[in-house]
Design a protein around this motif. Structure first.
Motif, PDB file in Angstrom:
ATOM      1  N   MET A   1       0.849  -1.174   0.000  1.00  0.00           N
ATOM      2  CA  MET A   1       0.000   0.000   0.000  1.00  0.00           C
ATOM      3  C   MET A   1       0.895   1.237   0.000  1.00  0.00           C
ATOM      4  O   MET A   1       1.787   1.368   0.821  1.00  0.00           O
ATOM      5  CB  MET A   1      -0.899  -0.015   1.242  1.00  0.00           C
ATOM      6  N   TYR A   3       0.787   5.398   0.190  1.00  0.00           N
ATOM      7  CA  TYR A   3      -0.072   6.503   0.576  1.00  0.00           C
ATOM      8  C   TYR A   3       0.697   7.820   0.466  1.00  0.00           C
ATOM      9  O   TYR A   3       1.853   7.900   0.874  1.00  0.00           O
ATOM     10  CB  TYR A   3      -0.565   6.301   2.014  1.00  0.00           C
ATOM     11  N   PHE A 122      -1.567  -2.185   9.617  1.00  0.00           N
ATOM     12  CA  PHE A 122      -2.981  -2.000   9.323  1.00  0.00           C
ATOM     13  C   PHE A 122      -3.736  -3.315   9.160  1.00  0.00           C
ATOM     14  O   PHE A 122      -4.949  -3.313   9.006  1.00  0.00           O
ATOM     15  CB  PHE A 122      -3.173  -1.134   8.073  1.00  0.00           C
ATOM     16  N   THR A 123      -3.018  -4.437   9.191  1.00  0.00           N
ATOM     17  CA  THR A 123      -3.686  -5.737   9.064  1.00  0.00           C
ATOM     18  C   THR A 123      -3.911  -6.404  10.422  1.00  0.00           C
ATOM     19  O   THR A 123      -4.502  -7.482  10.471  1.00  0.00           O
ATOM     20  CB  THR A 123      -2.860  -6.685   8.176  1.00  0.00           C
ATOM     21  N   LEU A 146      -8.957   5.795   8.942  1.00  0.00           N
ATOM     22  CA  LEU A 146      -8.484   4.631   8.197  1.00  0.00           C
ATOM     23  C   LEU A 146      -9.179   4.516   6.848  1.00  0.00           C
ATOM     24  O   LEU A 146      -8.544   4.179   5.844  1.00  0.00           O
ATOM     25  CB  LEU A 146      -8.677   3.355   9.017  1.00  0.00           C
ATOM     26  N   THR A 147     -10.456   4.795   6.805  1.00  0.00           N
ATOM     27  CA  THR A 147     -11.193   4.741   5.535  1.00  0.00           C
ATOM     28  C   THR A 147     -10.580   5.704   4.533  1.00  0.00           C
ATOM     29  O   THR A 147     -10.375   5.359   3.371  1.00  0.00           O
ATOM     30  CB  THR A 147     -12.688   5.067   5.761  1.00  0.00           C
ATOM     31  N   ILE A 149      -7.519   6.833   4.479  1.00  0.00           N
ATOM     32  CA  ILE A 149      -6.195   6.328   4.088  1.00  0.00           C
ATOM     33  C   ILE A 149      -6.351   5.240   3.036  1.00  0.00           C
ATOM     34  O   ILE A 149      -5.672   5.252   2.014  1.00  0.00           O
ATOM     35  CB  ILE A 149      -5.408   5.827   5.316  1.00  0.00           C
ATOM     36  N   TYR A 150      -7.264   4.304   3.284  1.00  0.00           N
ATOM     37  CA  TYR A 150      -7.477   3.220   2.315  1.00  0.00           C
ATOM     38  C   TYR A 150      -7.973   3.764   0.975  1.00  0.00           C
ATOM     39  O   TYR A 150      -7.547   3.312  -0.087  1.00  0.00           O
ATOM     40  CB  TYR A 150      -8.471   2.191   2.857  1.00  0.00           C
ATOM     41  N   GLU A 151      -8.877   4.745   1.014  1.00  0.00           N
ATOM     42  CA  GLU A 151      -9.416   5.312  -0.221  1.00  0.00           C
ATOM     43  C   GLU A 151      -8.339   6.026  -1.045  1.00  0.00           C
ATOM     44  O   GLU A 151      -8.411   6.030  -2.267  1.00  0.00           O
ATOM     45  CB  GLU A 151     -10.547   6.282   0.084  1.00  0.00           C
ATOM     46  N   SER A 153      -5.045   5.343  -0.945  1.00  0.00           N
ATOM     47  CA  SER A 153      -3.856   4.523  -1.127  1.00  0.00           C
ATOM     48  C   SER A 153      -3.825   3.866  -2.495  1.00  0.00           C
ATOM     49  O   SER A 153      -4.851   3.549  -3.066  1.00  0.00           O
ATOM     50  CB  SER A 153      -3.785   3.431  -0.058  1.00  0.00           C
ATOM     51  N   VAL A 155      -2.745   0.513  -4.056  1.00  0.00           N
ATOM     52  CA  VAL A 155      -2.456  -0.852  -3.643  1.00  0.00           C
ATOM     53  C   VAL A 155      -1.783  -1.555  -4.808  1.00  0.00           C
ATOM     54  O   VAL A 155      -2.283  -1.569  -5.927  1.00  0.00           O
ATOM     55  CB  VAL A 155      -3.749  -1.612  -3.237  1.00  0.00           C
TER      56      VAL A 155
END
Length: 158
Positions: A1, A3, A122-123, A146-147, A149-151, A153, A155
């Motif tokens: 990931m 970021y 994060f896992t 976190l949402t 960050i994931y959006e 990122s 991957v």
């Protein structure tokens, strides 16, 4: 990931580093206010910030939970550090909404700074409870952070 922090995240990081705030344990409302020459109060009344000439203050409603108090503190701090004008008098609604949007992002970045959370796994199984405990904020704020960050990122799949 992969970021890429936003400019606001980088701004918060520089602010913290200049105040020697390097870990979650260093995030303290009183110390932050001391560095920024802001008076900090906890009172049983609605939270607000106030600025006039050289006097700045933040008052947080002590009736809120400690985690919510921290989040409200950062919201009010955003207004003092980043915004101009008095929202309650004569400010166009769109400008007020923009300031509120900015303050909401600032809360996420100041309460859960990327330079502190980037080393977190994060896992891990109990990620949200662990972050809540470490950063002393609500689970809802951790989930929003976190949402985002994931959006944002990238991957990489190999």
């Amino acid at each position: 990931m992969k970021y890429y922090p936003t400019e606001l995240e980088k701004w918060v990081e520089r602010l913290y580093i200049n105040m020697a705030v390097h870990s979650a344990n260093d995030i303290d409302e009183y110390i932050i206010c001391n560095h920024l020459n802001i008076h900090f109060f906890k009172r049983p009344l609605p939270s607000f910030c106030y600025e006039t000439s050289r006097f700045k203050s933040i008052t947080v409603d002590i009736r809120l939970s400690p985690k919510k108090q921290r989040e409200v503190f950062f919201h009010e701090l955003a207004h003092l550090l980043r915004h101009a004008g008095w929202q309650l008098k004569g400010m166009p609604p769109a400008f007020r909404q923009l300031q509120e949007w900015d303050a909401k992002r600032f809360v996420e970045y100041a309460a859960l700074p990327y330079h502190m959370i980037k080393s977190i796994d994060f896992t891990q199984h109990n990620l949200i409870p662990s972050m809540v405990n470490t950063f002393k904020v609500t689970p809802e704020l951790c989930e929003r952070r976190l949402t985002r960050i994931y959006e944002k990122s990238e991957v990489y799949c190999y």
